[in-house]
Write a protein that holds these residues in place. Structure first.
Motif, mmCIF file in Angstrom:
data_model
loop_
_atom_site.group_PDB
_atom_site.id
_atom_site.type_symbol
_atom_site.label_atom_id
_atom_site.label_comp_id
_atom_site.label_asym_id
_atom_site.label_seq_id
_atom_site.Cartn_x
_atom_site.Cartn_y
_atom_site.Cartn_z
ATOM 1 N N GLY A 67 12.228 1.023 7.654
ATOM 2 C CA GLY A 67 11.890 -0.257 8.273
ATOM 3 C C GLY A 67 10.923 -1.102 7.468
ATOM 4 N N THR A 68 10.804 -0.832 6.152
ATOM 5 C CA THR A 68 9.951 -1.645 5.284
ATOM 6 C C THR A 68 10.812 -2.255 4.191
ATOM 7 O OG1 THR A 68 8.138 -0.099 5.688
ATOM 8 C CG2 THR A 68 7.843 -1.683 3.897
ATOM 9 N N HIS A 69 10.715 -3.561 4.005
ATOM 10 C CA HIS A 69 11.640 -4.290 3.136
ATOM 11 C C HIS A 69 11.680 -3.768 1.702
ATOM 12 C CE1 HIS A 69 12.619 -7.686 5.884
ATOM 13 N NE2 HIS A 69 11.481 -7.328 6.432
ATOM 14 N N SER A 70 10.545 -3.535 1.091
ATOM 15 C CA SER A 70 10.511 -3.278 -0.358
ATOM 16 C C SER A 70 9.822 -1.972 -0.720
ATOM 17 C CB SER A 70 9.800 -4.445 -1.053
ATOM 18 O OG SER A 70 8.544 -4.701 -0.436
ATOM 19 N N GLN A 71 9.780 -1.049 0.206
ATOM 20 C CA GLN A 71 9.069 0.207 -0.042
ATOM 21 C C GLN A 71 9.846 1.121 -0.979
ATOM 22 O OE1 GLN A 71 5.848 1.875 1.756
ATOM 23 N NE2 GLN A 71 7.088 3.041 3.175
ATOM 24 N N ILE A 72 9.128 1.766 -1.905
ATOM 25 C CA ILE A 72 9.691 2.778 -2.781
ATOM 26 C C ILE A 72 9.088 4.114 -2.370
ATOM 27 C CG2 ILE A 72 9.928 3.610 -5.147
ATOM 28 C CD1 ILE A 72 11.436 1.029 -4.666
ATOM 29 N N SER A 73 9.934 5.086 -2.077
ATOM 30 C CA SER A 73 9.461 6.382 -1.605
ATOM 31 C C SER A 73 9.751 7.464 -2.631
ATOM 32 C CB SER A 73 10.135 6.741 -0.276
ATOM 33 O OG SER A 73 9.850 5.772 0.711
ATOM 34 N N GLY A 74 8.927 8.483 -2.639
ATOM 35 C CA GLY A 74 9.102 9.602 -3.558
ATOM 36 C C GLY A 74 7.923 10.542 -3.453
ATOM 37 N N PRO A 75 7.863 11.556 -4.298
ATOM 38 C CA PRO A 75 6.728 12.477 -4.280
ATOM 39 C C PRO A 75 5.414 11.733 -4.500
ATOM 40 C CG PRO A 75 8.508 13.332 -5.649
ATOM 41 C CD PRO A 75 8.876 11.927 -5.303
ATOM 42 N N THR A 76 4.388 12.114 -3.754
ATOM 43 C CA THR A 76 3.067 11.494 -3.884
ATOM 44 C C THR A 76 2.013 12.584 -4.040
ATOM 45 O OG1 THR A 76 2.652 11.487 -1.505
ATOM 46 C CG2 THR A 76 3.770 9.549 -2.427
ATOM 47 N N GLY A 77 0.828 12.181 -4.478
ATOM 48 C CA GLY A 77 -0.247 13.132 -4.677
ATOM 49 C C GLY A 77 -0.583 13.952 -3.442
ATOM 50 N N PRO A 78 -0.855 13.313 -2.288
ATOM 51 C CA PRO A 78 -1.190 14.086 -1.087
ATOM 52 C C PRO A 78 -0.104 15.069 -0.681
ATOM 53 C CG PRO A 78 -1.746 11.776 -0.791
ATOM 54 C CD PRO A 78 -0.990 11.861 -2.078
ATOM 55 N N MET A 79 1.151 14.635 -0.709
ATOM 56 C CA MET A 79 2.253 15.506 -0.309
ATOM 57 C C MET A 79 2.419 16.660 -1.297
ATOM 58 S SD MET A 79 3.519 14.248 2.522
ATOM 59 C CE MET A 79 5.274 14.532 2.758
ATOM 60 N N THR A 80 2.201 16.386 -2.577
ATOM 61 C CA THR A 80 2.374 17.424 -3.586
ATOM 62 C C THR A 80 1.315 18.502 -3.457
ATOM 63 O OG1 THR A 80 3.338 15.801 -5.088
ATOM 64 C CG2 THR A 80 2.598 17.854 -6.061
ATOM 65 N N THR A 319 5.719 0.988 -5.089
ATOM 66 C CA THR A 319 6.092 -0.135 -4.224
ATOM 67 C C THR A 319 5.568 -1.454 -4.783
ATOM 68 O OG1 THR A 319 6.123 1.281 -2.260
ATOM 69 C CG2 THR A 319 5.869 -1.086 -1.899
ATOM 70 N N VAL A 320 4.325 -1.450 -5.236
ATOM 71 C CA VAL A 320 3.732 -2.660 -5.811
ATOM 72 C C VAL A 320 4.493 -3.080 -7.062
ATOM 73 C CG1 VAL A 320 1.669 -3.613 -6.912
ATOM 74 C CG2 VAL A 320 1.448 -2.225 -4.842
ATOM 75 N N VAL A 321 4.844 -2.112 -7.922
ATOM 76 C CA VAL A 321 5.624 -2.410 -9.134
ATOM 77 C C VAL A 321 6.964 -3.031 -8.760
ATOM 78 C CG1 VAL A 321 6.882 -1.357 -11.046
ATOM 79 C CG2 VAL A 321 4.517 -0.697 -10.600
ATOM 80 N N ASN A 322 7.603 -2.490 -7.752
ATOM 81 C CA ASN A 322 8.890 -3.018 -7.300
ATOM 82 C C ASN A 322 8.764 -4.469 -6.857
ATOM 83 O OD1 ASN A 322 11.612 -3.091 -6.280
ATOM 84 N ND2 ASN A 322 10.799 -2.679 -4.241
ATOM 85 N N VAL A 323 7.753 -4.746 -6.025
ATOM 86 C CA VAL A 323 7.567 -6.106 -5.507
ATOM 87 C C VAL A 323 7.235 -7.072 -6.641
ATOM 88 C CG1 VAL A 323 6.146 -7.550 -4.018
ATOM 89 C CG2 VAL A 323 6.886 -5.304 -3.223
ATOM 90 N N LYS A 324 6.328 -6.665 -7.513
ATOM 91 C CA LYS A 324 5.930 -7.529 -8.624
ATOM 92 C C LYS A 324 7.090 -7.797 -9.580
ATOM 93 C CE LYS A 324 1.529 -7.859 -7.507
ATOM 94 N NZ LYS A 324 0.927 -9.130 -7.070
ATOM 95 N N SER A 325 8.072 -6.905 -9.598
ATOM 96 C CA SER A 325 9.226 -7.058 -10.504
ATOM 97 C C SER A 325 10.394 -7.780 -9.842
ATOM 98 C CB SER A 325 9.679 -5.677 -11.000
ATOM 99 O OG SER A 325 8.641 -5.014 -11.675
ATOM 100 N N GLY A 326 10.214 -8.196 -8.602
ATOM 101 C CA GLY A 326 11.258 -8.984 -7.943
ATOM 102 C C GLY A 326 11.913 -8.331 -6.756
ATOM 103 N N GLY A 327 11.646 -7.047 -6.498
ATOM 104 C CA GLY A 327 12.258 -6.365 -5.369
ATOM 105 C C GLY A 327 11.761 -6.898 -4.043
ATOM 106 N N ARG A 328 12.681 -7.246 -3.168
ATOM 107 C CA ARG A 328 12.292 -7.807 -1.874
ATOM 108 C C ARG A 328 13.008 -7.158 -0.691
ATOM 109 N NH1 ARG A 328 8.893 -9.288 -4.553
ATOM 110 N NH2 ARG A 328 7.860 -11.311 -4.723
ATOM 111 N N THR A 329 14.049 -6.389 -0.938
ATOM 112 C CA THR A 329 14.792 -5.781 0.164
ATOM 113 C C THR A 329 14.934 -4.285 -0.064
ATOM 114 O OG1 THR A 329 17.050 -5.906 -0.727
ATOM 115 C CG2 THR A 329 16.142 -7.919 0.243
#
Length: 563
Positions: A67-80, A319-329
């Motif tokens: 339910g988030t337009h431009s979120q990128i998901s994957g392994p993260t520090g806390p989860m790892t 996610t920030v990299v995606n948005v800054k590079s043009g990702g919106r959906t």
């Protein structure tokens, strides 16, 4: 999938590919970190594969159903960090059985996903906003420190222990066994490139540049002892149960052992994800759907677990990299996952030469970025209670475990909050009589002068609850001996709990035992409902002794003929 659209196709493609490039070294690094507690030559390649599979599966399905337009998901520090503890525990308890490790990780990932789906269904997402900042600050800083401590070992060409206590206590002993100067230089070079390259250009991800440059340099060192990722199996990911011998397995003990780690991953991943969703909203000026996002994350983590990938969450930097590079959906997140899938299908052989010290350098910069230095700088400025919570959560995160840290932090924060509210409420109960210096409220002018000395007005300005009961009792005991009437002004009491009602009941009984008439004015809906439900009204205070306005109460007083 209502958010999926092709209106921003060009931007989503470019943003997704760029995010995928950034995600590649992080997926490899986090995967290897998760398997860092396994003392086996296969651990690095298995970890890298698990990291890539987790990033691919979670990245695709979380974007598709989230339910988030431009979120990128994957392994993260806390989860790892949680996954690493789970895997090392399974490795030790099974006496070095890779099958047990695979099952433990996969089942925990599946349970993580199922719990997150449940969180979304019962609409728990909105409650994340109530986590106090000191809890988040101490928690995230603790995770950053754990990542840095763990990566110091591969930075020096050494194998890292699992527990933080061992990382600190065994450092000198392991360092004396032999530090790889080449590994150290490669790791430090990686950190240096990541820090300095953005000053040249931000169009190319610094982590990718560092990964490629330092790997190429390592190839020219010609040192065979340099620890690298190793071969990563190519091809489509397969479900975990196709990779193991199912004969004779007792599933119920395995399931029981995976439920708690799965719940821990689900709680942590939900917090991590929704915080990233807020960041994405702030940048894109959109509004995410928190409960739908949790369901999407749950589906993604369950599928990632099914295919032996490590669990993950919404990743802020990607996610920030995606948005800054043009990702919106959401399409951008799916393209990022397809890019990683291409790596899995045929390009995995290109990353087998990446030194572990280079990935350690990448993760050290990640850990450094997670630490909330601002929170520590302001420790002397913020309230002592907040500083105490931050420090306790930080130390518990580093030396105990993450879930305990959040639990303890929330409990302490809630208790201290109730203490503050109780103190505030205690100062807001004002006993009023004719001799009091405070001016009467605007609607209190109608009380006859001749009987003012016999009337005590109690003004309540805040909720009456368990945290304020002590102050309430103290003030109610100060009613003058010669008072014949006590008026309880309830206009600003919007909430009462069971403790408040019992305290009110006891106080009224005490006043009535002294022959004092108790009246109530302007009772708000929630207190009115509770007082009637608990029979305080009408058994103790008759309904005719409660008034909608103070003027009505004044007219009643005039008819009493007080002397």
């Amino acid at each position: 999938m209502a958010l999926l659209t092709f209106k921003n196709l060009k931007g989503d493609i470019f943003g997704g590919i760029t995010a995928g490039i950034v995600a590649l070294p992080l997926a490899l690094a986090f995967g290897i970190q998760a398997f860092g507690g396994i003392n086996d030559p296969q651990a690095s390649s298995m970890g890298a594969l698990a990291g890539l599979v987790g990033a691919t599966m979670l990245g695709f399905f979380a974007s598709l159903f989230g339910g988030t337009h431009s979120q990128i998901s994957g392994p993260t520090g806390p989860m790892t960090v949680i996954t690493a503890s789970l895997i090392s525990g399974a490795w030790v308890s099974s006496q070095g059985n890779f099958t047990a490790v695979l099952i433990a990780m996969s089942l925990a990932g599946i349970f993580c996903g199922l719990f997150q789906i449940l969180f979304g269904i019962i609409r728990i997402g909105k409650y994340v906003r109530y986590i106090p900042y000191p809890v988040l600050s101490g928690f995230m800083s603790g995770i950053g420190v754990i990542i840095i401590l763990q990566q110091i070992y591969p930075l020096l060409g050494l194998k890292s222990p699992v527990l933080v206590v061992d990382m600190i206590g065994e450092f000198v002993e392991r360092a004396q066994a032999g530090i790889s100067l080449i590994a150290l230089l490669l790791g430090l070079g990686t950190v240096l490139i990541i820090q300095l390259f953005p000053k040249v250009t931000k169009k190319i991800p610094a982590t990718l540049v560092a990964l490629i440059v330092m790997t190429i340099i390592s190839l020219f060192t010609g040192i065979d002892s340099l620890l690298t990722i190793g071969d990563i199996p190519a091809g489509l990911p397969m479900p975990f149960f196709t990779k193991i011998d199912m004969t004779g397995l007792e599933w119920w003990p395995l399931i029981e052992a995976a439920i708690i780690p799965g719940l821990t991953l689900a709680g942590l991943g939900s917090i991590d994800t929704l915080l990233t969703s807020v960041v994405a909203d702030n940048i894109t000026k959109t509004k995410h759907q928190s409960n739908k996002e949790l369901i999407g994350q749950g589906i993604g983590n369950a599928i990632a677990g099914l295919f032996a990938g490590i669990s993950g969450a919404g990743a802020t930097m990607r996610t920030v990299v995606n948005v800054k590079s043009g990702g919106r959906t959401q399409l951008s997140g799916m393209i990022h996952a397809l890019f990683l899938l291409a790596i899995l299908l045929g390009l995995g052989s290109l990353v087998k030469y990446v030194p572990l010290s280079v990935l350690a350098g990448i993760l050290i910069t990640v850990g450094w970025g997670i630490i909330d230095f601002r929170g520590f700088r302001d420790l002397k400025k913020i309230p002592k209670a907040d500083a105490f919570v931050l420090i306790v959560v930080f130390l518990t995160t580093v030396f105990v475990d993450l879930l305990t840290a959040v639990g303890i932090g929330m409990v302490i924060a809630c208790v201290l909050f109730m203490k503050r509210m109780g103190d505030l409420a205690e100062g807001s109960y004002v006993t009023m009589d004719a001799a009091h210096e405070e001016s009467p409220w605007s609607d209190e002018g109608g009380i006859p002068e001749a009987v003012k000395h016999q009337i005590c007005i109690q003004r309540f300005h805040s909720p009456i609850f368990f945290g304020s009961v002590t102050g309430f009792n103290r003030i109610m005991q100060q009613v003058p001996e010669d008072a014949k009437v006590v008026i309880l002004r309830m206009k600003h009491v919007k909430f009462m709990d069971q403790s408040g009602v019992y305290a009110m009941e006891t106080a009224i009984k005490e006043l009535q035992s002294r022959g004092i008439l108790v009246l109530m004015t302007i009772i708000r809906p929630q207190p009115q409902y509770l007082l009637e439900k608990m029979k305080v009204i009408p058994l103790l205070v008759p309904a005719e002794h409660t008034f909608k306005t103070f003027e009505d109460c004044t007219e009643f007083l005039k008819q009493l003929n007080l002397k």
